[in-house]
Design an enzyme around this catalytic site. Structure first.
Site, PDB file in Angstrom:
ATOM      1  N   CYS B 106       0.642  -1.194  -0.060  1.00 25.75           N
ATOM      2  CA  CYS B 106      -0.225  -0.148  -0.094  1.00 25.75           C
ATOM      3  C   CYS B 106       0.948   1.112  -0.358  1.00 25.75           C
ATOM      4  O   CYS B 106       1.717   1.822   1.208  1.00 25.75           O
ATOM      5  CB  CYS B 106      -0.926   0.178   1.392  1.00 25.75           C
ATOM      6  SG  CYS B 106      -1.102   1.573   1.580  1.00 25.75           S
ATOM      7  N   CYS B 109      -0.087   4.181   2.736  1.00 34.16           N
ATOM      8  CA  CYS B 109      -0.089   4.465   4.205  1.00 34.16           C
ATOM      9  C   CYS B 109      -0.256   2.560   3.995  1.00 34.16           C
ATOM     10  O   CYS B 109       1.133   2.037   4.448  1.00 34.16           O
ATOM     11  CB  CYS B 109      -1.899   4.315   4.696  1.00 34.16           C
ATOM     12  SG  CYS B 109      -3.396   4.229   4.214  1.00 34.16           S
ATOM     13  N   SER B 110      -1.271   1.608   4.848  1.00 37.77           N
ATOM     14  CA  SER B 110      -1.152   0.048   5.311  1.00 37.77           C
ATOM     15  C   SER B 110      -2.240  -0.858   4.700  1.00 37.77           C
ATOM     16  O   SER B 110      -2.287  -1.137   5.537  1.00 37.77           O
ATOM     17  CB  SER B 110      -0.579   0.113   6.244  1.00 37.77           C
ATOM     18  OG  SER B 110      -1.602   0.941   7.584  1.00 37.77           O
ATOM     19  N   CYS B 111      -3.496  -0.302   3.691  1.00 42.41           N
ATOM     20  CA  CYS B 111      -3.782  -0.976   2.953  1.00 42.41           C
ATOM     21  C   CYS B 111      -3.796  -2.332   3.485  1.00 42.41           C
ATOM     22  O   CYS B 111      -2.849  -3.222   2.544  1.00 42.41           O
ATOM     23  CB  CYS B 111      -4.538  -0.551   2.011  1.00 42.41           C
ATOM     24  SG  CYS B 111      -5.678   1.801   2.171  1.00 42.41           S
TER      25      CYS B 111
END
Lengths: 127, 207
Positions: B106, B109-111
């Protein structure tokens, strides 16, 4: 960024083998991380914001933190999460910014456990 | 002065205080319930993790019809096994083959697909991974101990808030006689992110 140079061995201490306690991924390092995580998920599930709305806020927080010098190595992730939670709660009028600040002061004045509870070194009930 | 818990009090730092404040305010307003919060934490700490995704992969390896559904409608196929929910609403599964290796990031961010993989590892959330995997995916793979032949194509997929990718790793050689449960034990978290490959037969995968 120099720490991303192809020959820098960039993963260094981040690589999976040197991440104790993280063989399968889901680890909260401290209770507050889990609490902050659960609050955002619960509010989303209750329909107070969509997940894309949440992602927009947290990714803006990450960019802001990076701009302010956070190396953003993952260890500060839940700090960004908390900042995003505070922002979205106010933006969605779920809580007032002033109420939030006041509640922080109240919480600071009444830390958990500070309730004049004496240590008892004998059984308090034997029967 | 009675003997109190005061020495513990001073250790609560700023972030914990802020979480306590916002939590108590939201509970007071009836916007969240303590029991629901506890259930979410318990679920993500113990019930949701890469062992879920490993079951999906093992089923795809052993059931061609399921694999076809998984590649055409991943969300629906994964839901058949009971794995759905937040960050699993729109799944896309990409298949590794002898000629293609897929990996997921991602970039923003951190999907990450929580229902199948749990919460992301620290490195997945880090800026170096997010940036470097796009610039030099083979170098990143090498750092994870995966060295691909130059003729194998690498595809990097960007998960976001609307859709998340899961890699269907190649089934290891020598596993022809194994059932789905035994195969699932060979499927590591990193194999499903694409920063690893499934373990060889006889070796252990992720818990």
């Amino acid at each position: 960024m120099s720490h991303m140079a192809p020959d820098a061995g960039w993963l260094g201490g981040l690589a999976p083998p040197s991440m104790p306690g993280d063989p399968s991924g889901p680890v909260f390092r401290e209770p507050w991380e889990a609490q902050a995580f659960a609050l955002a998920v619960a509010l989303h599930r209750a329909g107070h914001f969509t997940w894309p709305e949440w992602v927009a806020v947290i990714s803006a927080e990450i960019r802001r933190a990076q701009a302010e010098g956070d190396p953003d190595l993952g260890s500060t992730y839940y700090r960004h999460w908390l900042a995003a939670l505070e922002k979205i709660v106010v933006a969605k009028s779920l809580a007032d910014d002033v109420d939030l600040r006041l509640r922080r002061l109240e919480c600071a004045a009444h830390p958990p456990g500070k309730h004049n509870h004496p240590a008892r070194r004998e059984p308090i009930r034997v029967g | 002065m009675p003997d109190t818990h005061e020495d513990l009090d001073t250790r609560e730092d700023d972030v914990a205080l802020r979480v306590r404040a916002i939590e108590s305010l939201l509970i007071e307003k009836g916007l969240v319930q303590p029991a629901a919060l506890a259930a979410i934490v318990e679920t993500y700490e113990t019930k949701i993790g890469p062992h879920n995704g490993a079951q999906v992969v093992a089923r795809a390896w052993t059931d061609p019809a399921f694999k076809a559904r998984l590649l055409s409608n991943a969300t629906g196929a994964i839901a058949e096994l009971g794995f759905s929910g937040v960050q699993g609403e729109d799944m896309v599964v990409v298949e590794n083959t002898p000629t293609v290796h897929n990996m997921v990031v991602c970039t923003l961010c951190s999907c990450y697909p929580w229902p199948t993989l749990g919460l992301p590892p620290n490195w997945y959330k880090s800026a170096p991974y997010r940036a470097r995997v796009v610039i030099d995916p083979r170098g990143v793979l090498s750092e994870f101990g995966v060295d691909l032949p130059p003729e194998k194509e690498v595809r990097v997929w960007d998960s976001n808030a609307e859709l998340r990718y899961l890699v269907l790793p190649e089934r290891p050689a020598g596993t022809e006689g194994m059932d789905a449960a035994a195969l699932a034990a060979l499927v590591t978290r990193d194999a499903m992110i694409g920063t690893g490959v499934a373990a060889a037969a006889g070796a252990g995968g992720a818990p």
